[in-house]
Design an enzyme around this catalytic site. Structure first.
Site, PDB file in Angstrom:
ATOM      1  CB  CYS A  86      -0.961  -0.045   1.179  1.00 13.07           C
ATOM      2  SG  CYS A  86      -2.344   1.091   1.026  1.00 13.07           S
ATOM      3  CG  HIS A 194      -3.413  -3.676   3.298  1.00 12.56           C
ATOM      4  ND1 HIS A 194      -2.374  -3.136   4.010  1.00 12.56           N
ATOM      5  CD2 HIS A 194      -4.066  -2.638   2.734  1.00 12.56           C
ATOM      6  CE1 HIS A 194      -2.396  -1.819   3.896  1.00 12.56           C
ATOM      7  NE2 HIS A 194      -3.414  -1.482   3.121  1.00 12.56           N
ATOM      8  CD  GLU A 196      -0.616  -5.835   5.579  1.00 14.77           C
ATOM      9  OE1 GLU A 196      -0.829  -6.314   4.449  1.00 14.77           O
ATOM     10  OE2 GLU A 196      -0.729  -4.624   5.830  1.00 14.77           O
TER      11      GLU A 196
END
Lengths: 223, 86
Positions: A86, A194, A196
């Site tokens: 990002c 994202h 994660e």
């Protein structure tokens, strides 16, 4: 045990997600303040999401001048894996470590929802354990995520298989549905979604695991 | 001496301009007709210490290229602002 540095700029806000993303896979994570200049103790570097330096001027424009970025460039040049998620992707493009730029989303809307990604290349430190054509549900959370570059750059990205992830349903106007790319040596990767935050079905999706796992596996100490 | 300078940062041709497009779409609702080709841009004003106008512009252009713009998508052009002593 492999150790990953998670860089914190003033205004980063996804550093804990990024750290959990690697510790969940059995590696160690350590936060690195943006004024640090020595990354030699790490096997990989993550630039997390957020609003580095307030995103003033342009996202990533000022972060590029943080002292740590010289060390990140050196780490990347030596072949160390570098992942920009990002805002981290925006920083890597501003720093010239990845091609192109991220513009305001088509429609000028902040987008925060799940997207479906399609793996376009497995030849990168982020996608090596995935399969081509694999669909991954991973959230996005950004205002400036429309990937942009000139014709020559885009053609060379495609020809060199540097487009690693594409959106199935382009949410932001990115050129060629590009969600993530890598550099020519395939050790520097950046993506707007994202992974994660998609590490457990309890939180909606575990599809980010294969990406984070690829990155952790790629971890390697460099000079 | 100090020169007043403006750097205009505009999107390169062919680069999508969602801000300009959105503004253009809003105009008819406000009664503005016949306004087309709207482009959004940024401008920066500052003072530059230099020995001549051309030296001031050179410094401002360099700053514009290295920091104020992203050369991948934007052009930066410096000009002298009103108010400089002749």
């Amino acid at each position: 045990m492999k150790r990953f540095g998670v860089v914190i700029f003033p205004g980063s806000n996804c550093e804990y997600d990024a750290a959990l993303g690697v510790t969940q896979l059995g590696a160690e994570a350590e936060f690195v303040w943006h004024s640090d200049t020595d990354l030699s103790r790490f096997d990989g570097i993550i630039l997390p999401g957020g609003f580095a330096h307030g995103d003033y001027l342009r996202p990533g424009a000022l972060a590029r001048f943080s002292p740590v970025m010289k060390a990140v460039a050196h780490f990347a040049l030596e072949g160390g894996p570098v992942l920009g998620i990002c805002n981290g992707f925006q920083v890597l493009t501003e720093a010239g470590l990845l091609a192109g730029a991220l513009q305001k989303n088509r429609g000028l809307t902040f987008l925060s929802h799940d997207t479906t990604l399609i793996v376009a290349s497995t030849r990168s430190v982020l996608t090596s354990e995935a399969t081509i054509g694999q669909e991954l549900v991973v959230p996005i959370n950004h205002f400036s995520g429309a990937y942009t570059c000139d014709d020559a750059t885009y053609e060379s990205l495609v020809a060199n298989e540097q487009v690693i992830l594409r959106y199935r349903d382009n949410p932001n106007g990115s050129r060629g549905d590009v969600a993530g790319i890598c550099n020519e040596t395939r050790n520097v990767v950046g993506l707007m979604p994202h992974p994660e935050r998609a590490m457990s079905t309890l939180l909606g999706s575990a599809d980010g695991l294969v990406l984070m796992s690829s990155f952790v596996s790629a971890g390697i100490a460099v000079g | 001496m100090n020169y007043f300078v403006i750097v205009d940062v505009t999107l390169r041709e062919g680069i999508a301009d969602p801000e300009g497009a959105t503004i253009e779409r809003a105009l008819p609702a406000l009664g503005f007709t016949g306004v087309t080709n709207v482009h959004a841009a940024k401008s920066f004003r500052f003072e530059v210490e230099a020995t001549s106008e051309s030296a001031a512009l050179e410094k401002a252009n360099s700053l514009g290229e290295r920091l104020l713009s992203n050369p991948v998508i934007e052009n930066a052009v410096a000009r002298l602002a009103p108010g400089n002593r002749a």
